[in-house]
Design an enzyme around this catalytic site. Sequence first.
Site, PDB file in Angstrom:
ATOM      1  N   LYS A 158       0.846  -1.192   0.000  1.00  0.00           N
ATOM      2  CA  LYS A 158       0.000   0.000   0.000  1.00  0.00           C
ATOM      3  C   LYS A 158       0.877   1.235   0.000  1.00  0.00           C
ATOM      4  O   LYS A 158       1.082   1.906   1.007  1.00  0.00           O
ATOM      5  CB  LYS A 158      -0.936   0.002   1.206  1.00  0.00           C
ATOM      6  CG  LYS A 158      -2.194   0.820   0.930  1.00  0.00           C
ATOM      7  CD  LYS A 158      -3.011   0.194  -0.165  1.00  0.00           C
ATOM      8  CE  LYS A 158      -4.096   1.111  -0.650  1.00  0.00           C
ATOM      9  NZ  LYS A 158      -4.838   0.567  -1.778  1.00  0.00           N
TER      10      LYS A 158
ATOM     11  N   SER B 110      -8.231  -0.512  -6.229  1.00  0.00           N
ATOM     12  CA  SER B 110      -8.645  -0.299  -4.847  1.00  0.00           C
ATOM     13  C   SER B 110     -10.156  -0.117  -4.772  1.00  0.00           C
ATOM     14  O   SER B 110     -10.899  -1.041  -5.074  1.00  0.00           O
ATOM     15  CB  SER B 110      -7.883   0.879  -4.228  1.00  0.00           C
ATOM     16  OG  SER B 110      -7.779   0.704  -2.830  1.00  0.00           O
TER      17      SER B 110
END
Length: 585
Positions: A188, A384
Site C-alpha cells: 500500500k 482499490s
Amino acid sequence: MKFLGNVIATVVGIFVFIMIFFFGVILIGAIFGGDDKVSVKSDSVIELDLSRINNDYAGKYKDPWVTVFSDKKGVGLSDVINAIEAAKTDDNIKGISILNDQSSLGLAQYKDLRNALESFKKSGKFVWAYANTFSQKEYYLNSVANTIYLNPAGDLDFKGLSSEIMFFKDFQEKSGIHMEVIRHGKYKSAVEPFLENKMSDANREQVTALLNSIWSTVCGDISKSRNIPVDKLNEIANGLLARTPQMAKNQHLVDIVAYEDVYHDAIKKALKVKGDDDYNKISILDYTQNNMTTALTNIADDQIAIIYAQGEIAGGEGDVNMIGEGSMRRSLQEARKNEDVKAIVLRIDSPGGSALTSDLIWREIEITKKVKPVVVSMGNYAASGGYYIACNANKIFAESNTITGSIGVFGVLPNFTPLANKLGINSEQVKTHENSANYSPFVPVDEKFKAFTLESIEQVYNTFVTHVAEGRKMTFAQVDAIAQGRVWSGSEALKIGLVDKIGGLNDAIAEAARIAKIKDYGTQNYPEYEKTVGDLLANMPFSRTKEAFIKEEIGEENYMLIEQVKRFQRQKGVQAMMPFGIDIK
C-alpha cells in the site's frame, strides 16, 4: 446621497441588463440552434481529433437548463467508438485521418480505440496518420494506421515506459508538517512518500512488474500493426534508434517523412480529387454527434444500461469526473426497476477513494445482480475502491493494460505539531472522557487513537477481502495473498482470477446480452447527474477558479505536485485508494 443612490441603481440596472442579454442569447441559441447536425458529404474523411475527448462518458443532466449551458459537443470516448463502428458501413465515409492527435486519454482507452480502428480498416477503408511530433502514447494509437507520416522537423518518442514517484519524508521534517500514516498492506504505497526517502523493495517490485506488463501490451500491438518483431522494437527503444524522423523511417516506425500539405495531397490523390479542390472532411465530434442523434431514433425494446463510474470515489452526488454514491446508487436503482433494461454494464475508470462510498455502491450492485446481470468493464483504472465496486459483478472484463487490484486500505492524518512548535503555537485539549476529544492536527497523535484507527482500517480491509473472496469465489487466504495493496495489469489480473476476460466495453456489452439472453437491443447511458445551472456556471470563463489561475501561472506539472499534497489532506476517513499516483511516460 440621492445622487449616489441613482449611480448605484444605474450600475445595478446595467449589470442586470447585461446578464439578461447574455442568458437570453444562450437561450435563443438553444431553442433555434438545437438542430446543429452537420451533413456528411460523399467521399468524406473523418478527422480524428481527440483533444476535447476527456472521458468514456460525457454526462447527462436531469435539469434541462443545465444541458442548455453545457457544451453541445459533449461527446465521450464510447460515443466516438460507436461512431467509428457506424462509419464502417457508411458509404459516404472513405477513411479516417488521425491528424496531430493530442489527448488526455489513457493507454487502456487507446487500446479500446485501436481495436475500433483495426475493425474499421478491415472494412476496406483506410486509416492514415500525420503528426508534427509523436509522444510515445500518441504513437501507440497512431501505429494502427495503414500509412504514417511524420514532419521532417519533428521527432518520435519511443524509449519504453517509466514512472516517477516523489518522496516527502525530509520535507516533512524540515517544514514541520507531518503526515501520520496508518495502513494495511505491504504494497500500500500510496502513503510511502510520507514514510520513506526512497522506494521500498515491495513497491519497486510491483511498479516494475506493472510497467513491463503494460509495455508488453503496447509493444505487442505495435508489432502486429507495423509488422516489426517485438525484440526489434525493444532494441529500438533501448537504443533510442527512432529519435529523428529519418531514423524512425529507417526503423519502419513511420512510412513517409513529409510536411502536412504533402499528407493532404496524398489523401486527395487516393480519393481522386483533382485540381485545387479540397477533399471532404468531417470532424469526429460532428460525425459522432450525428451518429448519436440517429441512434436515438432506433431504440430497441430490450435495453442494456451502461453506468459510467469515472474519477475518484467520494461522497455526495458525483459528476463526470467524480464517483459519488448519489448518482451511482440512483442509476443502479433506476436500471434495476426499468422493465426494458435486461442487463447492466458498469464501466469503471477509477483509482479508488472513499471506502465507505465504495461499500455503499458495492451493496447496491449486490442488490441489483439478484434481479439483473451486472457485467463490469474496466478502463484505464479499476484499482482499490475501483475494484471494490467491481468485485461482485457476474463477469469482469479488463483491457490487458488496465491497472487494477490494489486491494488494501489506509488512513492519512496531517499533523502540524512540529510546525506549530517552531512558530510558538501551543494547543491543549479539555475533555470529559478519556477518548472524547476529536483528532487535532496541532496535538501529537495519541497512541490509543492510532490503535483505534488501525482497528478500523483492519476491519475495512477484512470486509474488502471478504467481498472480493465471495464475488470471485475464492477463499479469504487466496485473496489476501494477492491483495496487500498490490496493483496488477489486466493481463496479470486475469491469471490470478481478479478478472474473467480481456476485452473492451463492447465485449462487456455483448457478454451482458448473452447472459440476459437477448439479441436485438439498444443501450441507455447513466448516470443523469442532479446538477444545477449554478454548478455549471462555476466552470465558465468569467467564473474561473483560483486553481485555474494557479495552473496557468506555475505550469501543469507544478500544479499536479500541489494537488498531490492537497489530495492527501482532503482524504477523510478510511481510504481504499490506488497505492500511488502513477503517470506512465
